[in-house]
Motif scaffolding. Structure first.
Motif, mmCIF file in Angstrom:
data_model
loop_
_atom_site.group_PDB
_atom_site.id
_atom_site.type_symbol
_atom_site.label_atom_id
_atom_site.label_comp_id
_atom_site.label_asym_id
_atom_site.label_seq_id
_atom_site.Cartn_x
_atom_site.Cartn_y
_atom_site.Cartn_z
ATOM 1 N N ILE A 32 0.851 -1.187 0.000
ATOM 2 C CA ILE A 32 0.000 0.000 0.000
ATOM 3 C C ILE A 32 0.886 1.236 0.000
ATOM 4 O O ILE A 32 1.841 1.339 0.772
ATOM 5 C CB ILE A 32 -0.913 0.039 1.247
ATOM 6 N N HIS A 33 0.557 2.178 -0.864
ATOM 7 C CA HIS A 33 1.320 3.419 -0.956
ATOM 8 C C HIS A 33 0.323 4.527 -1.266
ATOM 9 O O HIS A 33 -0.254 4.554 -2.359
ATOM 10 C CB HIS A 33 2.362 3.308 -2.066
ATOM 11 N N CYS A 34 0.080 5.420 -0.330
ATOM 12 C CA CYS A 34 -0.905 6.483 -0.503
ATOM 13 C C CYS A 34 -0.234 7.849 -0.551
ATOM 14 O O CYS A 34 0.680 8.128 0.236
ATOM 15 C CB CYS A 34 -1.925 6.483 0.641
ATOM 16 N N PHE A 35 -0.702 8.694 -1.441
ATOM 17 C CA PHE A 35 -0.284 10.084 -1.508
ATOM 18 C C PHE A 35 -1.541 10.942 -1.339
ATOM 19 O O PHE A 35 -2.476 10.846 -2.137
ATOM 20 C CB PHE A 35 0.381 10.393 -2.850
ATOM 21 N N ILE A 36 -1.547 11.759 -0.291
ATOM 22 C CA ILE A 36 -2.689 12.634 -0.017
ATOM 23 C C ILE A 36 -2.148 14.037 0.193
ATOM 24 O O ILE A 36 -1.437 14.304 1.165
ATOM 25 C CB ILE A 36 -3.476 12.168 1.217
ATOM 26 N N GLY A 37 -2.493 14.931 -0.725
ATOM 27 C CA GLY A 37 -1.894 16.261 -0.660
ATOM 28 C C GLY A 37 -0.384 16.140 -0.772
ATOM 29 O O GLY A 37 0.145 15.525 -1.681
ATOM 30 N N GLY A 38 0.331 16.668 0.197
ATOM 31 C CA GLY A 38 1.788 16.570 0.191
ATOM 32 C C GLY A 38 2.329 15.443 1.032
ATOM 33 O O GLY A 38 3.541 15.349 1.237
ATOM 34 N N MET A 39 1.441 14.557 1.527
ATOM 35 C CA MET A 39 1.867 13.460 2.404
ATOM 36 C C MET A 39 2.038 12.161 1.628
ATOM 37 O O MET A 39 1.298 11.869 0.693
ATOM 38 C CB MET A 39 0.834 13.250 3.519
ATOM 39 N N GLU A 40 3.000 11.381 2.060
ATOM 40 C CA GLU A 40 3.232 10.038 1.535
ATOM 41 C C GLU A 40 3.082 9.061 2.692
ATOM 42 O O GLU A 40 3.781 9.168 3.702
ATOM 43 C CB GLU A 40 4.628 9.939 0.925
ATOM 44 N N LEU A 41 2.150 8.109 2.557
ATOM 45 C CA LEU A 41 1.792 7.210 3.650
ATOM 46 C C LEU A 41 1.935 5.768 3.202
ATOM 47 O O LEU A 41 1.478 5.392 2.121
ATOM 48 C CB LEU A 41 0.340 7.481 4.094
ATOM 49 N N LEU A 42 2.578 4.959 4.045
ATOM 50 C CA LEU A 42 2.842 3.560 3.708
ATOM 51 C C LEU A 42 2.013 2.588 4.535
ATOM 52 O O LEU A 42 2.153 1.384 4.367
ATOM 53 C CB LEU A 42 4.333 3.256 3.909
ATOM 54 N N ARG A 43 1.162 3.104 5.401
ATOM 55 C CA ARG A 43 0.352 2.225 6.247
ATOM 56 C C ARG A 43 -1.067 2.756 6.323
ATOM 57 O O ARG A 43 -1.283 3.956 6.523
ATOM 58 C CB ARG A 43 0.949 2.129 7.656
ATOM 59 N N ALA A 44 -2.038 1.855 6.161
ATOM 60 C CA ALA A 44 -3.444 2.221 6.289
ATOM 61 C C ALA A 44 -4.196 0.995 6.792
ATOM 62 O O ALA A 44 -4.159 -0.047 6.145
ATOM 63 C CB ALA A 44 -4.012 2.682 4.951
ATOM 64 N N PRO A 45 -4.869 1.102 7.938
ATOM 65 C CA PRO A 45 -5.628 -0.046 8.444
ATOM 66 C C PRO A 45 -6.703 -0.533 7.488
ATOM 67 O O PRO A 45 -7.045 -1.712 7.473
ATOM 68 C CB PRO A 45 -6.245 0.495 9.737
#
Length: 266
Positions: free
Chosen positions: A7-20
């Motif tokens: 899982i690799h999420c980009f939201i606005g300027g954030m990069e997130l590698l974890r999501a429940p």
């Protein structure tokens, strides 16, 4: 998230590698694809940084494969449970719902009207099929592009006696907008007894939709074809997916596919 899933999420300027939890849903004959993302946010930092309308990209799939990608924009956010934040997003086809059309045409074809409206929304036109008719007069009065396409289909059916129940307007995987009774190219997965078929719930009436539950088929979307082989019910057929939902959470990763007859009413 389950081992083996990326899982690799980009939201606005954030990069997130974890999501429940992440879910992505698309449906033929509906204006927008949608997605939901649940994120840990004990300090409220993500809540403060996320703004409505900001860009969203979700890359997901199996670790050994190239990831699928879904893109859109933030539509809403709300507090979740256990120090989490929930974010709702809508797909790149949003301009088809957001752009209003007020225009009149004389002696014009529906495909030309739809191609013009799609361009007015700032999107690229893909395959726009022709029903083979010409409208003596057609008026769009402060309606969005998606409604304009439905009005064209309604006029074809009411005034020319054409069956438009299977015609749809949608943004394909390449971002281009299509209109017609045809399938989205790409994946043609096989879901079979003993090879991916977890559950199959056939429709109980002529207007219902059957539901297939299988393991994650990353990138699969509505209007694509899949092959269903259910030995218990003696079914071996290629079917058009009318609604697809991917659901990824800490316990399971599933794809739910709905199929059946198309009964769009105008």
């Amino acid at each position: 998230m389950i081992t083996g899933i990326r899982i690799h999420c980009f939201i606005g300027g954030m990069e997130l590698l974890r999501a429940p939890r992440i879910w992505i849903e698309s449906e033929r004959h509906r204006a927008l694809s949608r997605a939901g993302i649940t994120l840990p946010d004990p300090k409220g930092e993500i809540w403060r940084m996320v703004s409505t309308g900001g860009p969203v990209e979700i890359r997901y799939g199996y670790r050994d494969d190239d990831p699928a990608s879904w893109k859109g924009s933030v539509h809403w956010k709300r507090p979740g449970t256990e120090d989490q934040v929930e974010i709702g997003a809508v797909g790149v086809e949003l301009p088809l719902s957001a752009t209003r059309i007020t225009q009149a045409w004389e002696n014009e074809t529906p495909e030309a009207i739809i191609r013009w409206a799609v361009g007015r929304a700032g999107m690229a036109a893909g395959r726009i099929d022709s029903p083979g008719v010409v409208f003596p007069r057609f008026v769009a009065s402060n309606i969005n592009v998606w409604q304009t396409a439905r009005q064209c289909a309604h006029t074809c059916q009411r005034s020319f006696g054409l069956d438009m129940s299977r015609w749809a307007l949608w943004a394909g995987a390449d971002g281009a907008v299509n209109w017609g009774d045809f399938d989205e190219p790409g994946l043609r997965p096989r879901v079979a007894t003993g090879a991916g078929l977890i559950n199959h719930s056939p429709a109980t009436d002529a207007y219902g939709r059957s539901i297939v539950e299988t393991f994650l088929i990353a990138g699969f979307m509505h209007s694509q074809i899949f092959r269903l082989l259910d030995t218990r019910r003696d079914i071996d057929d290629e079917l058009r997916a009318l609604r697809v939902r991917h659901d990824l959470n800490e316990r399971s990763v599933r794809t739910f596919i709905r199929y059946g007859d198309e009964h769009e009413r105008f």
